[in-house]
Motif scaffolding. Structure first.
Motif, PDB file in Angstrom:
ATOM      1  N   VAL A  79       0.613  -0.979   0.073  1.00 44.79           N
ATOM      2  CA  VAL A  79       0.000  -0.302  -0.460  1.00 44.79           C
ATOM      3  C   VAL A  79       1.281   1.005  -0.125  1.00 44.79           C
ATOM      4  CG1 VAL A  79      -2.078   1.536   1.412  1.00 44.79           C
ATOM      5  CG2 VAL A  79      -2.055  -1.190   0.574  1.00 44.79           C
ATOM      6  N   ASP A  80       0.457   2.112  -1.006  1.00 43.61           N
ATOM      7  CA  ASP A  80       1.296   3.241  -0.954  1.00 43.61           C
ATOM      8  C   ASP A  80       0.397   4.166  -0.730  1.00 43.61           C
ATOM      9  OD1 ASP A  80       3.003   5.471  -1.768  1.00 43.61           O
ATOM     10  OD2 ASP A  80       2.836   5.492  -4.332  1.00 43.61           O
ATOM     11  N   LEU A  81       1.076   5.083   0.499  1.00 44.42           N
ATOM     12  CA  LEU A  81       0.089   6.331   1.089  1.00 44.42           C
ATOM     13  C   LEU A  81       0.672   7.679   1.098  1.00 44.42           C
ATOM     14  CD1 LEU A  81      -1.541   4.702   4.488  1.00 44.42           C
ATOM     15  CD2 LEU A  81      -2.199   4.858   2.020  1.00 44.42           C
ATOM     16  N   ASP A  82       2.152   7.280   0.079  1.00 44.94           N
ATOM     17  CA  ASP A  82       2.898   8.676  -0.382  1.00 44.94           C
ATOM     18  C   ASP A  82       2.567   8.590  -1.773  1.00 44.94           C
ATOM     19  OD1 ASP A  82       3.482  11.043   0.165  1.00 44.94           O
ATOM     20  OD2 ASP A  82       5.880  10.177   0.471  1.00 44.94           O
ATOM     21  N   SER A  83       1.992   8.995  -2.737  1.00 43.93           N
ATOM     22  CA  SER A  83       2.130   8.493  -4.094  1.00 43.93           C
ATOM     23  C   SER A  83       2.912   9.474  -4.530  1.00 43.93           C
ATOM     24  CB  SER A  83       0.688   8.620  -4.516  1.00 43.93           C
ATOM     25  OG  SER A  83       0.362   9.183  -4.582  1.00 43.93           O
ATOM     26  N   ALA A  84       3.342   9.708  -5.719  1.00 43.13           N
ATOM     27  CA  ALA A  84       4.003  10.789  -6.649  1.00 43.13           C
ATOM     28  C   ALA A  84       2.457  11.981  -6.612  1.00 43.13           C
ATOM     29  CB  ALA A  84       4.254  10.204  -8.194  1.00 43.13           C
ATOM     30  N   GLU A  85       1.312  10.920  -6.976  1.00 44.44           N
ATOM     31  CA  GLU A  85       0.041  12.437  -7.015  1.00 44.44           C
ATOM     32  C   GLU A  85       0.333  12.841  -6.262  1.00 44.44           C
ATOM     33  OE1 GLU A  85       0.295   8.854  -9.940  1.00 44.44           O
ATOM     34  OE2 GLU A  85       0.201   9.714  -7.867  1.00 44.44           O
ATOM     35  N   ASN A  86      -0.010  12.614  -4.478  1.00 48.68           N
ATOM     36  CA  ASN A  86      -0.616  12.641  -3.900  1.00 48.68           C
ATOM     37  C   ASN A  86       0.978  14.018  -3.166  1.00 48.68           C
ATOM     38  OD1 ASN A  86      -2.388  10.955  -3.353  1.00 48.68           O
ATOM     39  ND2 ASN A  86      -0.897   9.971  -0.684  1.00 48.68           N
ATOM     40  N   ARG A  87       2.510  13.406  -3.346  1.00 46.08           N
ATOM     41  CA  ARG A  87       2.743  14.552  -3.533  1.00 46.08           C
ATOM     42  C   ARG A  87       2.987  15.850  -4.268  1.00 46.08           C
ATOM     43  NH1 ARG A  87       7.251  12.128  -0.353  1.00 46.08           N
ATOM     44  NH2 ARG A  87       8.357  14.522  -0.307  1.00 46.08           N
ATOM     45  N   ALA A  88       2.651  15.619  -5.956  1.00 40.62           N
ATOM     46  CA  ALA A  88       2.046  16.447  -6.509  1.00 40.62           C
ATOM     47  C   ALA A  88       1.228  17.762  -6.351  1.00 40.62           C
ATOM     48  CB  ALA A  88       1.621  16.029  -8.051  1.00 40.62           C
ATOM     49  N   VAL A  89       0.816  16.996  -5.366  1.00 39.62           N
ATOM     50  CA  VAL A  89      -0.628  17.821  -5.182  1.00 39.62           C
ATOM     51  C   VAL A  89      -0.202  18.881  -3.459  1.00 39.62           C
ATOM     52  CG1 VAL A  89      -2.963  18.857  -3.969  1.00 39.62           C
ATOM     53  CG2 VAL A  89      -2.497  16.301  -5.703  1.00 39.62           C
ATOM     54  N   ALA A  90       0.751  17.473  -2.904  1.00 42.38           N
ATOM     55  CA  ALA A  90       1.215  18.482  -1.610  1.00 42.38           C
ATOM     56  C   ALA A  90       2.288  19.447  -2.198  1.00 42.38           C
ATOM     57  CB  ALA A  90       1.691  17.300  -0.540  1.00 42.38           C
ATOM     58  N   ARG A  91       2.858  19.619  -2.711  1.00 40.90           N
ATOM     59  CA  ARG A  91       4.103  20.298  -3.961  1.00 40.90           C
ATOM     60  C   ARG A  91       3.117  21.988  -3.787  1.00 40.90           C
ATOM     61  NH1 ARG A  91       9.325  21.302  -6.041  1.00 40.90           N
ATOM     62  NH2 ARG A  91       9.627  19.123  -4.673  1.00 40.90           N
ATOM     63  N   SER A  92       2.248  21.820  -4.476  1.00 31.32           N
ATOM     64  CA  SER A  92       1.315  22.864  -5.442  1.00 31.32           C
ATOM     65  C   SER A  92       0.708  23.337  -4.282  1.00 31.32           C
ATOM     66  CB  SER A  92       0.255  22.321  -5.793  1.00 31.32           C
ATOM     67  OG  SER A  92       0.285  21.847  -6.590  1.00 31.32           O
ATOM     68  N   ILE A 144       7.703   8.985   5.270  1.00 35.92           N
ATOM     69  CA  ILE A 144       8.076   9.547   3.922  1.00 35.92           C
ATOM     70  C   ILE A 144       9.722  11.056   4.156  1.00 35.92           C
ATOM     71  CG2 ILE A 144       5.659   9.510   3.843  1.00 35.92           C
ATOM     72  CD1 ILE A 144       6.142  12.425   6.259  1.00 35.92           C
ATOM     73  N   GLU A 145       9.998  10.882   2.427  1.00 32.53           N
ATOM     74  CA  GLU A 145      11.064  11.798   2.417  1.00 32.53           C
ATOM     75  C   GLU A 145      10.300  13.486   3.014  1.00 32.53           C
ATOM     76  OE1 GLU A 145      14.235  13.027  -0.407  1.00 32.53           O
ATOM     77  OE2 GLU A 145      12.585  11.171  -1.418  1.00 32.53           O
ATOM     78  N   ILE A 146      11.552  13.969   3.110  1.00 33.45           N
ATOM     79  CA  ILE A 146      11.085  15.581   3.356  1.00 33.45           C
ATOM     80  C   ILE A 146      12.476  15.780   3.223  1.00 33.45           C
ATOM     81  CG2 ILE A 146       9.743  17.675   5.311  1.00 33.45           C
ATOM     82  CD1 ILE A 146       9.214  14.954   6.573  1.00 33.45           C
ATOM     83  N   PRO A 147      12.559  17.049   2.674  1.00 36.75           N
ATOM     84  CA  PRO A 147      13.655  16.994   2.362  1.00 36.75           C
ATOM     85  C   PRO A 147      13.866  18.859   3.420  1.00 36.75           C
ATOM     86  CG  PRO A 147      12.727  16.974   0.356  1.00 36.75           C
ATOM     87  CD  PRO A 147      11.503  16.650   0.937  1.00 36.75           C
ATOM     88  N   THR A 148      14.827  19.051   3.499  1.00 32.55           N
ATOM     89  CA  THR A 148      14.503  20.733   4.297  1.00 32.55           C
ATOM     90  C   THR A 148      14.320  21.133   3.823  1.00 32.55           C
ATOM     91  OG1 THR A 148      17.464  20.631   4.937  1.00 32.55           O
ATOM     92  CG2 THR A 148      16.493  19.171   6.311  1.00 32.55           C
ATOM     93  N   VAL A 149      14.840  22.591   4.022  1.00 31.42           N
ATOM     94  CA  VAL A 149      14.851  24.665   3.805  1.00 31.42           C
ATOM     95  C   VAL A 149      16.434  24.234   2.918  1.00 31.42           C
ATOM     96  CG1 VAL A 149      15.129  26.529   3.912  1.00 31.42           C
ATOM     97  CG2 VAL A 149      13.135  25.611   4.433  1.00 31.42           C
ATOM     98  N   LEU A 150      17.244  24.157   4.184  1.00 30.01           N
ATOM     99  CA  LEU A 150      18.975  23.612   3.362  1.00 30.01           C
ATOM    100  C   LEU A 150      18.791  22.594   2.226  1.00 30.01           C
ATOM    101  CD1 LEU A 150      21.463  23.797   4.054  1.00 30.01           C
ATOM    102  CD2 LEU A 150      21.985  22.791   5.989  1.00 30.01           C
ATOM    103  N   ASP A 151      19.441  21.583   2.555  1.00 31.68           N
ATOM    104  CA  ASP A 151      18.651  20.871   1.327  1.00 31.68           C
ATOM    105  C   ASP A 151      18.179  20.977   0.341  1.00 31.68           C
ATOM    106  OD1 ASP A 151      20.210  19.111   2.816  1.00 31.68           O
ATOM    107  OD2 ASP A 151      18.343  17.928   3.667  1.00 31.68           O
ATOM    108  N   ALA A 152      16.936  21.841   0.134  1.00 30.48           N
ATOM    109  CA  ALA A 152      16.539  22.100  -1.000  1.00 30.48           C
ATOM    110  C   ALA A 152      16.926  23.456  -1.940  1.00 30.48           C
ATOM    111  CB  ALA A 152      15.069  23.067  -0.399  1.00 30.48           C
TER     112      ALA A 152
END
Length: 770
Positions: free
Chosen positions: A373-386, A444-452
């Motif tokens: 079960v993928d609860l952090d799909s690419a589509e989810n992350r795209a909405v989270a990014r927007s 889940i992967e969470i980039p920091t402000v510094l890394d980003a």
């Protein structure tokens, strides 16, 4: 096999439930009125207040022979692989169905305030960030994704959204709210409800009602809101989310108003909610709130009495686990202390909802995923990014320091720059539960402000030092931070909150503050960085706004992000680099001074600055404020007719928004109402409409607002909601303090009383313009 009438989906739900209730014993009916928290901690280190005191011992195998109303947080109590958790939940549901005479499973509920609160699930921005987007459509899309993920693993009910309107910025749960304006909270909250319900999840409106108005910003403190504040500010978002969102559940608040706890208030939970508003869903207790009637509020002398008060008031389901509605309630009914009709009333509502969910059907089977079960799909992350990108607010950029140069020397300083948890609110799983399991990966992967930022600007020379902690008093690293700043062309100071629960953070549930100074010594660190002589860009990752007047003219730029979720690091870095053109607008005002700030922008004349007090409450940055890297011009403003309409009339006003800059961007046109004279004091201005307008360079679009006089209604001296004749002003503005155009109206005719069927929304239309 013969199917009983209650199992027949061809029959009306009411007929099915009536048939089932007639077959059930008293114990079987009360079993539908409580949940069980199988994985709850009893060692005092749980996720809810007084959890260690309130959990009760029970024999699971014996208990489920009666049936069971709800299962509490199978995924949100401890880290569990989603597929394993789904199979375990399905197994528990089979056991419940097999143990009882009627084979009825439980409703499984979970938290979903900033995404499904489960290990490995997408961590979206917090609700305060949703408010900053002024984008209901995107919030609805996010909620639909959350709902689909929850249904995919067997969950039926989500305990969200929070519709409390911020009244004091010091309150710890500001991060969980959508903002300080009831219209913004109502429209964004209704969008979330529509998205969640579209996936088949029962949305639960929290916290009904008045929770955010607690005295002194203390969690669970008494509410001292007046009748009109309650009616005109607290209640409208709930009304809108029920009517326009279709929410099927409501959670009673912990607090008490004027001496009456919400969980024991029939005027609120029955007379208003059901008889006046027509709500037909379920009312659930906040965790342990029924027992709190005895232990905290002291309006009940025993658990049985607490249960009687709550049931009579209109609470249908005891959460998170059984106590007052179990054997105590059965004994009280048998002793004649509680009418069985109250049990039947609540059980009927619960079973009707189970019928809607298909849980009474003869062919019901638990939902079990075939594979991973993928609860952090690419589509989810795209909405989270927007959502994260749209929520970032550029508060100030007076000299155009932002965007940052692609190849410059950048000193990144601050305790929030390199911490993934800096992106998350207290109801995101890693902050809510994961911190109690430090040996378990975050999931889940969470980039920091510094890394980003290093990814965004690969040719820049980026250095980093923390400078200080979030909340400690250690200043020993200031010198190194100042040295790094002096070596750079620009310093990016990343400051803010650590979200947590009940004092384990600087923001979050139970993390209330005495004033609005930056936590710890972060303010002193910022002073030191500004004193370095290097331009300082302040980036705030917070759950509430903080007072920034001390640095008002000393910073090169200010960027505000409210816990922007797992994609928040790239979103903030994108704004700093210029890849993202900021479009967020403040859902809460940013104060100038740290003390004496219980008020929001919704103030009558005496709440505004004046000669009668030496304290000026005027915010540094007002509600609705936000800057962009492009420019917009508002032109061709016009209103319909003469401006004289009846108290039941309508009026249209429109303007053209043109992008006059050289890059794409979004503006937010806001419509405010000003009522110069009324029979009771009114807020000087209040939001009644808005429209987000996205434009390419040179593009223009026409925005039309269709105002109806219902939107001017308020609660008068007699307690009626009325539209009064007289003068009104409609103000088109870029913020509550930046008015661009005004339409003056005269309402004629008699005072008109309006009810629950009044118009709650100002309809808008976007069309192409030359």
């Amino acid at each position: 096999m013969t199917t009983a009438p209650w199992q027949d989906p061809a029959l009306p739900a009411t007929a099915r439930v009536d048939d089932l209730l007639a077959r059930m014993t008293l114990q079987e009916k009360t079993a539908q009125l409580y949940g069980v928290w199988v994985g709850a901690s009893t060692d005092g280190d749980g996720v809810a207040p007084h959890q260690e005191q309130m959990n009760t011992d029970y024999d699971w195998d014996e208990l489920i022979t009666r049936g069971l109303g709800q299962l509490t947080r199978s995924f949100g109590t401890a880290p569990v692989d989603p597929a394993v958790g789904a199979r375990a939940l399905a197994s528990a549901q089979r056991r419940i169905a097999e143990a009882g005479r009627f084979g009825i499973p439980a409703v499984a509920h979970e938290e979903c305030l900033a995404g499904f609160t489960a290990w490995g699930a997408t961590a979206y921005p917090v609700p305060l960030a949703w408010g900053a987007t002024f984008d209901p459509q995107l919030v609805e899309a996010m909620a639909a994704r959350i709902g689909r993920d929850m249904r995919s693993v067997g969950v039926h009910q989500g305990l969200a959204p929070v519709l409390d309107v911020v009244r004091d910025l010091r309150w710890g749960r500001v991060e969980e709210t959508i903002g300080e304006d009831p219209y913004l909270v109502g429209t964004i909250g209704s969008a979330y409800v529509r998205g969640l319900e579209s996936a088949g999840i029962v949305a639960t409106l929290k916290h009904f009602a008045g929770y955010a108005s607690s005295a002194g910003a203390r969690n669970l403190a008494p509410v001292r809101a007046g009748v009109r504040e309650f009616a005109d500010i607290t209640l409208p978002p709930f009304e809108m989310a029920l009517r326009e969102g279709g929410a099927r559940s409501v959670m009673a608040a912990y607090t008490e108003t004027d001496g009456v706890p919400a969980s024991a208030d029939p005027r609120l939970l029955t007379e208003l909610l059901r008889e006046q508003w027509g709500f037909t869903g379920t009312v659930v207790a906040d965790y342990f709130a029924i027992d709190f009637l005895q232990t905290l509020h002291r309006v009940a002398a025993s658990t049985a009495e607490a249960g009687r008060l709550a049931l009579a008031a209109g609470i249908d389901v005891e959460l998170p686990t059984v106590k007052a509605y179990g054997d105590e309630l059965v004994a009280a009914v048998r002793a004649g202390e509680v009418p069985e009709e109250l049990v039947d009333r609540a059980a009927r509502r619960v079973l009707l909802q189970k019928c809607e969910l298909g849980l009474l059907d003869a062919d019901w089977t638990p939902e079990v995923p075939d594979g991973p079960v993928d609860l952090d799909s690419a589509e989810n992350r795209a909405v989270a990014r927007s959502l994260a990108e749209e929520s970032v607010v550029l508060l100030a950029n007076p000299d155009g320091v932002l965007p940052l140069p692609a190849d410059g020397r950048i000193a990144v300083v601050g305790p929030r720059a390199a911490d993934a948890l800096a992106m998350l609110g207290c109801y995101s799983f890693p902050s809510h539960v994961g911190v109690q399991h430090p040996d378990v990966p975050m999931g889940i992967e969470i980039p920091t402000v510094l890394d980003a930022l290093r990814t965004e600007l690969p040719d820049a020379k980026v250095t980093f030092t923390e400078g200080c902690g979030v909340s400690d008093e250690d200043t020993s690293r200031f010198a190194e931070a100042v040295a790094r700043a002096r070596e750079a062309d620009v310093c990016v100071a990343v400051l803010g909150d650590r979200s947590g629960l009940f004092g384990r953070g600087t923001s979050g549930e139970g993390c209330d503050v005495a004033d609005l100074n930056l936590p710890g010594v972060q303010g002193e660190l910022l002073d030191a960085l500004v004193g370095s002589g290097t331009p300082v860009v302040l980036v705030l990752l917070t759950g509430r706004p903080y007072a920034l007047g001390r640095w008002a003219e000393r910073l090169a730029a200010v960027v505000q992000a409210f816990f922007p979720g797992e994609e928040g690091g790239p979103a903030v870095a994108g704004v700093l680099s210029g890849r993202v053109n900021p479009s967020g607008r403040l859902p809460v005002s940013v104060p100038r001074l740290p003390g004496g700030q219980p008020w929001t922008y919704l103030q009558p004349p005496l709440g505004l600055a004046g000669e009668v007090s030496s304290l000026d409450p005027t915010p540094l940055y007002p509600f609705g404020h936000g800057r962009s890297y492009t420019t917009f011009r508002w032109e061709s403003f016009e209103g319909s007719g003469s401006g004289q309409i009846g108290t039941d009339g309508s009026y249209e006003l429109s303007l053209t928004v043109r992008n006059t800059g050289d890059r794409a961007g979004a503006d937010v046109v806001q419509l405010y109402l000003h009522d110069p004279v009324a029979s009771v004091t009114r807020p000087d201005v209040r939001l009644i409409g808005y429209q987000r307008v996205e434009l390419h360079p040179g593009e223009a679009r026409r925005v039309t607002f269709r105002f109806h006089t219902d939107l001017s209604a308020f609660t008068d001296l007699t307690g009626r909601r009325v539209v009064e004749p007289g003068e009104l002003e409609l103000r088109l503005a870029a913020s509550a303090a930046d008015v661009r155009h005004t339409a003056r109206l005269t309402l004629t005719g008699e005072v008109r009383q309006v009810g629950h069927d009044r118009r709650l929304r100002c309809e808008t239309e976007l069309t192409a313009a030359d």
